[in-house]
Design a protein around this motif. Sequence first.
Motif, mmCIF file in Angstrom:
data_model
loop_
_atom_site.group_PDB
_atom_site.id
_atom_site.type_symbol
_atom_site.label_atom_id
_atom_site.label_comp_id
_atom_site.label_asym_id
_atom_site.label_seq_id
_atom_site.Cartn_x
_atom_site.Cartn_y
_atom_site.Cartn_z
ATOM 1 N N ALA A 76 0.787 -1.818 -9.837
ATOM 2 C CA ALA A 76 -0.241 -1.205 -8.993
ATOM 3 C C ALA A 76 -1.240 -0.414 -9.820
ATOM 4 O O ALA A 76 -0.961 0.021 -10.932
ATOM 5 N N SER A 77 -2.413 -0.218 -9.211
ATOM 6 C CA SER A 77 -3.439 0.616 -9.832
ATOM 7 C C SER A 77 -4.019 1.533 -8.753
ATOM 8 O O SER A 77 -3.630 1.455 -7.584
ATOM 9 N N GLU B 111 -3.300 -3.250 5.249
ATOM 10 C CA GLU B 111 -4.672 -3.663 5.547
ATOM 11 C C GLU B 111 -4.780 -5.066 6.120
ATOM 12 O O GLU B 111 -5.741 -5.375 6.808
ATOM 13 N N VAL C 261 3.342 2.764 -3.790
ATOM 14 C CA VAL C 261 2.086 2.024 -3.776
ATOM 15 C C VAL C 261 2.216 0.789 -4.659
ATOM 16 O O VAL C 261 2.623 0.878 -5.817
ATOM 17 N N SER C 262 1.866 -0.361 -4.075
ATOM 18 C CA SER C 262 1.911 -1.627 -4.790
ATOM 19 C C SER C 262 0.891 -2.568 -4.149
ATOM 20 O O SER C 262 0.382 -2.278 -3.062
ATOM 21 N N PRO C 263 0.601 -3.689 -4.777
ATOM 22 C CA PRO C 263 -0.294 -4.656 -4.139
ATOM 23 C C PRO C 263 0.247 -5.136 -2.782
ATOM 24 O O PRO C 263 -0.512 -5.318 -1.836
ATOM 25 N N LYS C 264 1.563 -5.290 -2.663
ATOM 26 C CA LYS C 264 2.170 -5.713 -1.388
ATOM 27 C C LYS C 264 1.977 -4.641 -0.324
ATOM 28 O O LYS C 264 1.694 -4.942 0.841
ATOM 29 N N TYR C 265 2.126 -3.375 -0.705
ATOM 30 C CA TYR C 265 1.922 -2.272 0.245
ATOM 31 C C TYR C 265 0.490 -2.311 0.778
ATOM 32 O O TYR C 265 0.259 -2.225 1.977
ATOM 33 N N LYS C 266 -0.484 -2.455 -0.113
ATOM 34 C CA LYS C 266 -1.890 -2.515 0.293
ATOM 35 C C LYS C 266 -2.122 -3.692 1.242
ATOM 36 O O LYS C 266 -2.804 -3.556 2.257
ATOM 37 N N LYS D 131 -6.687 1.393 -7.208
ATOM 38 C CA LYS D 131 -7.345 0.676 -6.108
ATOM 39 C C LYS D 131 -6.369 0.308 -4.987
ATOM 40 O O LYS D 131 -6.795 0.006 -3.883
ATOM 41 N N HIS D 132 -5.065 0.351 -5.253
ATOM 42 C CA HIS D 132 -4.069 0.038 -4.226
ATOM 43 C C HIS D 132 -3.691 1.251 -3.383
ATOM 44 O O HIS D 132 -3.005 1.122 -2.381
ATOM 45 N N LEU E 198 2.524 5.168 -7.998
ATOM 46 C CA LEU E 198 2.073 3.850 -8.452
ATOM 47 C C LEU E 198 3.149 3.222 -9.311
ATOM 48 O O LEU E 198 3.590 3.821 -10.299
#
Length: 129
Positions: A71-72, A31, A22-27, A74-75, A67
């Motif tokens: 990441a947090s 999406e 999970v990372s910002p890029k994954y999110k 929220k991701h 994570l």
Amino acid sequence: MDINKWKDSYLKDPLTLIIIAVSPKYKADIEGSVVDSHGLHTKYIHSMIQNEFIEQGSLNFRFIPVLFLSASQKHVPSWLQNTRVYRWPQDTEDLLLRLLREERYVPPPVPMELTLIIRPVAPSSATTL
């Protein structure tokens, strides 16, 4: 074997645990609108594991969200919010135990003095056993 057959063989094998990095890029990949082949693969894998999760009655048996530093919570995809989420590198030991399918052993507390109680069995109740 091409990449898609290889990928599908692991995704469809119920004994294979799948780590979701999970990372910002994954999110963004799962999406957002897909612009590259990496995002297409990510979106495809995500839809496959999400479908399995739904088919299993929203129970998670083999997906392990991890994570990473950027990441947090929220991701994490919304359908995995109620799953144990591991943080890298803080939860390394717990993550390894999960991958090995082992439980952390926590010994029960032992009192300083053990008490032994002996109760004689009445002859009438012993015959009913």
